[in-house]
Design a protein around this motif. Structure first.
Motif, PDB file in Angstrom:
ATOM      1  N   ILE A  77     -42.744  63.808  12.700  1.00 12.23           N
ATOM      2  CA  ILE A  77     -43.979  64.376  13.198  1.00 12.23           C
ATOM      3  C   ILE A  77     -44.939  64.881  11.980  1.00 12.23           C
ATOM      4  O   ILE A  77     -45.957  65.300  12.035  1.00 12.23           O
ATOM      5  CB  ILE A  77     -43.941  65.460  14.066  1.00 12.23           C
ATOM      6  N   ASP A 153     -46.246  72.633  13.514  1.00 14.22           N
ATOM      7  CA  ASP A 153     -45.869  71.665  14.027  1.00 14.22           C
ATOM      8  C   ASP A 153     -44.532  71.462  14.552  1.00 14.22           C
ATOM      9  O   ASP A 153     -44.469  70.831  15.491  1.00 14.22           O
ATOM     10  CB  ASP A 153     -45.992  70.582  12.638  1.00 14.22           C
ATOM     11  N   GLY A 178     -48.295  68.083  20.773  1.00 15.54           N
ATOM     12  CA  GLY A 178     -47.318  67.381  20.021  1.00 15.54           C
ATOM     13  C   GLY A 178     -46.429  67.790  19.004  1.00 15.54           C
ATOM     14  O   GLY A 178     -45.700  67.079  18.514  1.00 15.54           O
ATOM     15  N   VAL A 180     -43.154  70.260  18.171  1.00 14.89           N
ATOM     16  CA  VAL A 180     -41.803  70.189  18.603  1.00 14.89           C
ATOM     17  C   VAL A 180     -41.179  71.499  18.371  1.00 14.89           C
ATOM     18  O   VAL A 180     -41.165  72.273  17.165  1.00 14.89           O
ATOM     19  CB  VAL A 180     -40.893  69.139  17.721  1.00 14.89           C
ATOM     20  N   LYS A 233     -40.942  68.382  22.999  1.00 14.11           N
ATOM     21  CA  LYS A 233     -42.092  68.019  22.517  1.00 14.11           C
ATOM     22  C   LYS A 233     -43.324  68.693  23.428  1.00 14.11           C
ATOM     23  O   LYS A 233     -43.111  68.464  24.593  1.00 14.11           O
ATOM     24  CB  LYS A 233     -42.400  66.652  22.176  1.00 14.11           C
TER      25      LYS A 233
END
Length: 241
Positions: A77, A153, A178, A180, A233
């Protein structure tokens, strides 16, 4: 020492059979194959030293297979901002930073300042500059509300198991679409899969799995590495008029 991954390991059976609803799933996985998978991405001297520090202070770090999964996820990612709940002596932090962008920052929280001091030694030995790591000593549920909404993120949770549900709530706020969230010990030493196990920590982790699996804004998977990694996610939500 790695947790024992179920019937095939405990009894030396070459073939394990699992019943899921009406289907019977057969796997040829043996202890040798499980060990091979766990050690597929080898650890270096820096990680070995971090593990030795963990043993000295009675901390159980993530397994090598779990660490490799963290590195992969952070890399997949293109993670620049990561939150870690449970610094320990830096084992999981090392794996995370090795997968993050070179300009990425790990914010790691632990209630034990001494553990974080040892983790800093691990990060220094790995050659990570000080600006790559922000260590915060304190209770996760006191620290997390002070972090920025939608900025991160990846959120990795390996703290107090009784607080896992609260960590999920905070992670959903902290993650960008988006992003995780990852929970370690999601199989909790083979107890989660056993419905007869009703102790508080097992029930909390089992309920967390159900919540994540049924959550409309999460896409989830259970990875049977180490003691289990629950990964989800945060989906991009469609805009409405």
């Amino acid at each position: 020492m790695f947790p024992l991954p179920g019937p095939c390991w405990r009894y030396g059976v070459a073939r394990s059979i699992f019943r899921i609803q009406e289907a019977v799933i057969t796997t040829p996985l043996t202890p040798a194959s499980w060990s091979y998978a766990e050690a597929f991405v080898p650890e270096d001297d820096v990680l070995a030293a971090a593990r030795a520090r963990a043993e000295e202070v009675g901390v159980t770090p993530i397994s090598s297979g779990g660490g490799a999964a963290l590195r992969f996820l952070a890399s997949a990612i293109d993670a620049r901002a990561v939150v870690e709940i449970g610094t320990g002596t830096g084992v999981s932090g090392l794996w995370l930073m090795r997968g993050m962008r070179s300009d990425g920052v790990l914010t790691t929280v632990d209630i034990e300042a001494e553990h974080q001091r040892l983790a800093k030694e691990s990060f220094l030995e790995a050659g990570f500059p000080n600006q790559r790591v922000r260590t915060i000593a304190g209770s996760a549920l006191d620290v997390l509300p002070r972090l920025t909404d939608g900025h991160y993120d990846l959120v990795f949770c390996d703290g107090d198991k009784a607080e896992y549900a609260a960590y999920l709530t905070e992670a959903l706020r902290l993650l960008r679409p988006g992003g995780v969230v990852v929970f370690d010990n999601a199989l909790w030493h083979d107890r989660v899969a056993d419905p007869a196990r009703r102790d508080e920590e097992t029930v909390t982790i089992r309920d967390l799995g159900k919540t994540v699996a049924e959550h409309e804004s999460l896409v989830s998977v259970m990875l049977p590495v180490g003691d289990g990694l629950l990964v989800a996610k945060k989906e991009w939500l469609a805009e409405t008029d």
